[in-house]
Write an enzyme that holds these catalytic residues in place. Sequence first.
Site, PDB file in Angstrom:
ATOM      1  N   GLU A 166       2.692   2.534  -7.284  1.00 21.08           N
ATOM      2  CA  GLU A 166       2.922   1.809  -8.530  1.00 21.08           C
ATOM      3  C   GLU A 166       2.651   2.662  -9.768  1.00 21.08           C
ATOM      4  O   GLU A 166       3.103   2.342 -10.871  1.00 21.08           O
ATOM      5  CB  GLU A 166       2.021   0.563  -8.591  1.00 21.08           C
ATOM      6  CG  GLU A 166       2.245  -0.444  -7.478  1.00 21.08           C
ATOM      7  CD  GLU A 166       1.333  -0.179  -6.287  1.00 21.08           C
ATOM      8  OE1 GLU A 166       0.724   0.906  -6.242  1.00 21.08           O
ATOM      9  OE2 GLU A 166       1.244  -1.049  -5.402  1.00 21.08           O
ATOM     10  N   ASP A 170      28.380  30.428 -28.938  1.00 17.34           N
ATOM     11  CA  ASP A 170      29.477  31.359 -29.218  1.00 17.34           C
ATOM     12  C   ASP A 170      28.981  32.513 -30.072  1.00 17.34           C
ATOM     13  O   ASP A 170      27.838  32.551 -30.508  1.00 17.34           O
ATOM     14  CB  ASP A 170      30.644  30.623 -29.890  1.00 17.34           C
ATOM     15  CG  ASP A 170      30.265  30.068 -31.261  1.00 17.34           C
ATOM     16  OD1 ASP A 170      29.104  30.266 -31.645  1.00 17.34           O
ATOM     17  OD2 ASP A 170      31.121  29.468 -31.918  1.00 17.34           O
ATOM     18  N   ALA A 206       0.820  -1.206   0.000  1.00 23.12           N
ATOM     19  CA  ALA A 206       0.000   0.000   0.000  1.00 23.12           C
ATOM     20  C   ALA A 206       0.854   1.257   0.000  1.00 23.12           C
ATOM     21  O   ALA A 206       0.417   2.319  -0.461  1.00 23.12           O
ATOM     22  CB  ALA A 206      -0.926   0.002   1.215  1.00 23.12           C
TER      23      ALA A 206
END
Length: 344
Positions: free
Chosen positions: A276, A318, A272
């Site tokens: 899941e 850059d 419990a």
Amino acid sequence: MAENFDIRIAGGLTEAEAAKLLKEVGYNELPSAKPRSAFAIAFEVVKEPMFLLLVAGGLVYFLLGDLQEALILMGSVLIVMGITFYQERKTERALEALRDLSSPRALVIRDGEQRRIAGRDVVPGDLIVLAEGDRVPADAVLLSCTNLSADESLLTGESVSVRKVCSEADSPVMARPGGDDLPFVYSGSLVVQGQGVAVARATGINTEIGKIGRALQQVKSEETALQKETNLLVRNLALLGLGLCLLVVVAYGLTRGDWLQGILAGITTAMAVLPEEFPVVLTVFLALGAWRISQNNVLTRRVPAVETLGSATVLCTDKTGTLTLNRMKVKKIFANGESVELDD
């Protein structure tokens, strides 16, 4: 050297010499990681802690006789595996196709004749004929050239093409890429203007771009922040569930004297605690993210990378803008404590 070179009488290597060199130095290919097999992809999914959580939960429910819950969890396991496997396998196939397309063909002089061959068959010593639009197949020294310019942004990051000159020395030492008026061309660069003839000096992993590929192979992939968090969550929940299970077993056994029922009650309590649904929700959302960015022609080799990309807040490039469109223009200037917006 340019004054004495005549392409009309250049003989180049013979096919026998080229075949011998190819056997000695290997194919002119960049180092790359082996494509992951279907089994390797499936194994990476299976070893995820969240996946193991689902499997463990399903087995426990099955042992407890709750077939409905067991089937639901095992169905979730198949969903998780299916989504992740499909997305990553699809990307692997696309990358394999791109590798095939990225192998350029080269015009070389062999046995006194110009021949178009696969780029992977170029060997050191080959005479390479270059023209506008050609992709240079190997690091080479220019023997002759006319108004030749090359785009070397792949190596230097500078999107502006560089001017080339022919070599005046008999055996010049290859220099690093970048800068005008050098007699060297490099594998992977693009001829944007002019024409010339060069002799190949380095192929495959010995080229400048091959050195970059070899360095990238040594970079190990790390777990993303989300993977680290989920691993920690699974570990903590497992310890919590185990602790509650032992507590319930002991309390049930001591108060009621039925240790078997106590064990079953402890396992039920532990189950419990375990969430899941987390693995399924997590996988579905990451797969949806991979699908969405694939609509913009971006391939996601590993689904968890979507989370890393999504957490990026600043993208630094850059000054040339090579990572965008090879173009960049100034929109705002900040100087002396003042910001100035520029018009289009």
